[in-house]
Enzyme design. Sequence first.
Site, PDB file in Angstrom:
ATOM      1  CB  ILE A  62      -0.951  -0.009   1.210  1.00 25.61           C
ATOM      2  CG1 ILE A  62      -1.949  -1.164   1.089  1.00 25.61           C
ATOM      3  CG2 ILE A  62      -1.709   1.322   1.319  1.00 25.61           C
ATOM      4  CD1 ILE A  62      -2.853  -1.337   2.299  1.00 25.61           C
ATOM      5  CG  PHE A  72       0.636   0.840  -5.679  1.00 26.11           C
ATOM      6  CD1 PHE A  72       0.688   1.045  -7.048  1.00 26.11           C
ATOM      7  CD2 PHE A  72       1.062  -0.375  -5.178  1.00 26.11           C
ATOM      8  CE1 PHE A  72       1.141   0.055  -7.908  1.00 26.11           C
ATOM      9  CE2 PHE A  72       1.519  -1.381  -6.021  1.00 26.11           C
ATOM     10  CZ  PHE A  72       1.560  -1.168  -7.393  1.00 26.11           C
ATOM     11  CD  GLU A  73      -2.746   5.067  -1.067  1.00 21.98           C
ATOM     12  OE1 GLU A  73      -2.989   6.295  -1.051  1.00 21.98           O
ATOM     13  OE2 GLU A  73      -3.493   4.231  -1.624  1.00 21.98           O
ATOM     14  N   GLY A  74       2.409   6.523  -2.027  1.00 24.61           N
ATOM     15  CA  GLY A  74       3.420   7.581  -2.051  1.00 24.61           C
ATOM     16  C   GLY A  74       3.533   8.260  -0.695  1.00 24.61           C
TER      17      GLY A  74
END
Length: 263
Positions: free
Chosen positions: A110, A113-115
Amino acid sequence: MKFTTLAALVSSLAPASAYLVTGDPLNCRSGPGTGYAIKKTYPKDTDISITCQTAGPSINGNAIWDKTSDGCYVSDYYVKTGVSGYVMDKCGSGTTCDAPSANQATVNLIAEFEGFVDHVYIDDVGNPTVGYGHLCNDAKCSGVKYSIPLSEADGKKLLADDMKIFEDCITTVLTPSKVTLNANQYGALVSWAFNMGCPAVETSTLVARLKAGTDPVNTVLAEELPRWVHAGGVVFPGLVRRRKAEVALAKEATKVGALPVDC
């Protein structure tokens, strides 16, 4: 979260009456957390009746969520109960299963992909945000229990806190059911729920197929997760990559179990 004897005593003495809303206004959601759909809104200074309470994502240090007589959930932070702890029985006490925590592989997926942003910033829709997409309740993110600017390690701890609502979502929709999930399969579903939201999960064909128990779990995930790559009718490459990563995680063998859980 388990009741202590004192908490149980408080709940037995507390009246099942109205409590004052201090939020302005206060959203009442389909589940205990801001990731759930808004069902109705209470104006400030409204009296609401609480039927039970449960744990959820912390709002300014308060992780209790109140279920109202309307059947939806509000953050206890915005309800004047007069105490900082439980005043009612836990929702589903004795029958509700505590959701297992997702493994570190899920947190890392997670996070990828969230950064990560170590300071407070305003997101595309005007929300003060920090870390791995954590939405704050004020401009300074004063409810965050870690020092800002965040280290990446603390950012992942905050992310793990934010994941609890989606761990609860997956556990709730699949309990009871015929499905058995290992830690990586469970983590793939938590990542998907974190990305798409619990209302979408609840009504999905993916969940319906898992609950039916007629197909192998990894077959269902490999066939259903890649369908969730659209936003506004357009295929997003980032969502394609994320779904592939979730399927890959689910297929990674592990002997660690996740669901079902003992209640």
